[in-house]
Design an enzyme around this catalytic site. Structure first.
Site, PDB file in Angstrom:
ATOM      1  N   TYR A 145       0.857  -1.184   0.000  1.00 47.89           N
ATOM      2  CA  TYR A 145       0.000   0.000   0.000  1.00 47.89           C
ATOM      3  C   TYR A 145       0.895   1.236   0.000  1.00 47.89           C
ATOM      4  CZ  TYR A 145      -3.509   3.419   1.578  1.00 47.89           C
ATOM      5  OH  TYR A 145      -4.341   4.508   1.682  1.00 47.89           O
ATOM      6  N   ASP A 240       9.399   2.899  -0.506  1.00 46.85           N
ATOM      7  CA  ASP A 240       8.333   3.549   0.256  1.00 46.85           C
ATOM      8  C   ASP A 240       8.591   3.242   1.725  1.00 46.85           C
ATOM      9  OD1 ASP A 240       4.674   3.494   0.256  1.00 46.85           O
ATOM     10  OD2 ASP A 240       6.149   4.383   1.603  1.00 46.85           O
ATOM     11  N   LYS A 268       4.562   9.542   8.537  1.00 51.53           N
ATOM     12  CA  LYS A 268       4.335   9.008   9.887  1.00 51.53           C
ATOM     13  C   LYS A 268       5.300   9.577  10.927  1.00 51.53           C
ATOM     14  CE  LYS A 268       2.187   4.860   7.963  1.00 51.53           C
ATOM     15  NZ  LYS A 268       0.793   4.895   8.386  1.00 51.53           N
TER      16      LYS A 268
HETATM   17  P1  KE4 Z   1      -0.804   8.477   4.344  1.00 54.27           P
HETATM   18  O1  KE4 Z   1      -1.293   9.155   3.086  1.00 54.27           O
HETATM   19  O2  KE4 Z   1      -1.893   7.665   5.018  1.00 54.27           O
HETATM   20  O3  KE4 Z   1      -0.095   9.426   5.313  1.00 54.27           O
HETATM   21  O4  KE4 Z   1       0.344   7.433   3.921  1.00 54.27           O
HETATM   22  C1  KE4 Z   1       0.055   6.463   2.940  1.00 54.27           C
HETATM   23  C2  KE4 Z   1       1.030   5.318   3.080  1.00 54.27           C
HETATM   24  C3  KE4 Z   1       2.060   5.202   2.161  1.00 54.27           C
HETATM   25  N1  KE4 Z   1       2.970   4.201   2.248  1.00 54.27           N
HETATM   26  C4  KE4 Z   1       2.900   3.287   3.253  1.00 54.27           C
HETATM   27  C5  KE4 Z   1       3.921   2.192   3.320  1.00 54.27           C
HETATM   28  C6  KE4 Z   1       1.870   3.359   4.211  1.00 54.27           C
HETATM   29  O5  KE4 Z   1       1.799   2.422   5.192  1.00 54.27           O
HETATM   30  C7  KE4 Z   1       0.917   4.389   4.131  1.00 54.27           C
HETATM   31  C8  KE4 Z   1      -0.240   4.501   5.106  1.00 54.27           C
HETATM   32  N2  KE4 Z   1      -0.382   3.419   6.020  1.00 54.27           N
HETATM   33  C9  KE4 Z   1      -1.722   3.161   6.498  1.00 54.27           C
HETATM   34  C10 KE4 Z   1      -1.623   2.079   7.568  1.00 54.27           C
HETATM   35  N3  KE4 Z   1      -1.274   0.808   7.040  1.00 54.27           N
HETATM   36  C11 KE4 Z   1      -2.403   4.373   7.002  1.00 54.27           C
HETATM   37  C12 KE4 Z   1      -3.613   4.117   7.862  1.00 54.27           C
HETATM   38  C13 KE4 Z   1      -4.864   4.624   7.218  1.00 54.27           C
HETATM   39  O6  KE4 Z   1      -5.008   4.494   5.975  1.00 54.27           O
HETATM   40  O7  KE4 Z   1      -5.721   5.145   7.964  1.00 54.27           O
END
Ligand code: KE4
Length: 427
Positions: A145, A240, A268
């Site tokens: 993701y 990533d 994060k």
């Molecule tokens: P954000 O746009 O949510 O800040 O980041 C996206 C993202 C990009 N790359 C990786 C490896 C990530 O894990 C994420 C976001 N992680 C999820 C949790 N697995 C965010 C939680 C959510 O979607 O509420």
């Protein structure tokens, strides 16, 4: 039985106001069922819900709180920064300090651009890869993701996988066709894509540790193989590290594996709990980003002084490398404890872990790729989730989310987690 009547009331109201009653799907508890826990406050390793119930937290807002919630140094930095205003409308010194700190922790990040989320970071890195190579296709991995950018919502993990929507509605076929999907830890599946479409591939984006299908570690040689394939075919390797950056090591997983990506995406931890993302890497690539170059990317609140102050305070705490010793101790403690409990109860289980990110899978075989994740016992995880919540431990509400620890998860806290887990798994 936990009294969650306030969460129930708030959830009913939220459902009339926001899709699924939440602002990010995974928080809706769709896969584990039941009422989402509405939270009111948090301190260190503990969160308190709207009914006043206290939980040991293994979600940590899905990764940012490596120092635990409400860290005094992070909060002090926020209060200090806010006394000078919130968004100032021009460049500030703090942004250079943040860029410098990233470069200090990750020397291969020669230049960086701050954005507001991990999604913005990966979307921008993809656009840059396309601009720099003149190519259009991107290779991603089944179950990984990278945020909700159109090109990445193809066989995505995290909330998309949880909801059984790894290929989102609304993504045009023309966009999805530019996303080529390989299998994590399956280098031949990547080599085949390069053999078929090499001259069109702008980049390969990978979570160096796959934290959006729980926690799947890279097989020996996998990341090195990606590096070699990208270099050979003139494609960019994009790590990533939104989840792993500054968490698994100060320099992210790239520091651990010694492989140098062309671009890295961050988020994060870098925001200390406030909205910050970043992408960066080779100077020759980053100099192509506007206004230095032709690839456009912008953001009203990018480099926001409050968020940057929080992130800088968090990263400054991580200058002390013993923080990673404490994180490793807590992770190893839980890993050994979970394995011992499940073995003693005759429950097939596997713990995958990298430092302070881990996942307990109910499985009688190793979990090393997407197919093996999908073969794990999700119904058992869902029962386990609710029993842990009843016992006062909050897990991420999905078998496909990574569990996180912080420097606030001391030995006594880990022992308590294991006590609750034993009760949750007995009977
Ligand atoms: P954000 O746009 O949510 O800040 O980041 C996206 C993202 C990009 N790359 C990786 C490896 C990530 O894990 C994420 C976001 N992680 C999820 C949790 N697995 C965010 C939680 C959510 O979607 O509420």
């Amino acid at each position: 039985m936990l009294d969650i009547s306030r969460s129930e009331t708030l959830h009913e109201e939220a459902l009339t106001l926001m899709p699924g009653g939440v602002n990010s799907p995974v928080r809706a508890y769709k896969s584990v069922g039941g009422t989402p826990t509405f939270l009111r406050e948090a301190h260190g390793a503990t969160v308190i819900d709207a009914d006043g119930n206290s939980y040991i937290d293994l979600v940590l807002a899905y990764g940012p709180h490596i120092l635990g919630h409400n860290h005094p140094r992070v909060n002090a930095a926020i209060v200090d920064a806010v006394s000078r205003g919130t968004a100032l409308g021009g460049p500030t010194e703090g942004e250079s300090r943040m860029a410098q700190k990233i470069r200090t922790f990750m020397p291969w990040v020669e230049m960086v651009r701050l954005v507001n989320s991990g999604t913005e970071a990966t979307m921008s890195a993809l656009r840059l890869a396309r601009a720099a190579t003149g190519r259009t296709a991107i290779v991603k991995f089944n179950g990984c993701y990278h945020g909700h950018g159109d090109a990445f919502l193809v066989k995505a993990g995290s909330g998309a996988l949880t909801l059984g929507a790894p290929d989102s509605a609304g993504v045009p076929k023309s966009v999805a066709e530019g996303t080529l999907v390989a299998e994590y830890n399956d280098l031949p599946s990547v080599a085949r894509l390069f053999a078929q479409a090499g001259p069109t591939i702008a980049g390969v984006i990978v979570e160096p540790v796959a934290g959006n299908v729980g926690c799947v570690l890279p097989a020996a040689g996998f990341l090195a193989g990606l590096r070699e394939l990208c270099s050979r075919h003139g494609a960019l390797l994009i790590f990533d590290e939104v989840m792993t950056g500054f968490r698994v090591a100060r320099g992210g997983y790239a520091e651990i594996c010694g492989i140098r990506p062309d671009l890295v995406c961050l988020g994060k931890v870098i925001g200390g709990g406030l909205p910050v993302g970043a992408y960066g890497g080779r100077r020759d690539l980053m100099q192509q980003v506007a206004p230095a170059g032709p690839m456009y990317q912008a953001g009203t609140l990018s480099g926001n002084p409050i968020a940057v102050a929080a992130g800088l305070a968090a990263l400054s705490e991580l200058e002390d490398r013993t923080a990673y010793d404490r994180l490793e101790d807590a992770g190893a403690h839980l890993e050994a404890g979970f394995e011992h409990i499940c073995r003693s109860l005759g429950i097939p289980a596997v713990v995958n872990r990298q430092g302070s990110m881990l996942c307990l899978y109910f499985s009688d075989r190793p979990v090393t790729n997407y197919a093996e994740v999908m073969a794990t016992d999700r119904a058992r995880f869902n029962r386990f989730f609710h029993r842990m919540r009843e016992g006062g431990v909050l897990l991420p509400p999905s078998a496909f989310e990574c569990w996180f620890l912080s420097t606030a998860h001391d030995e006594a806290t880990c022992d308590r987690i294991l006590e609750v887990a034993r009760q949750a798994l007995t009977g």
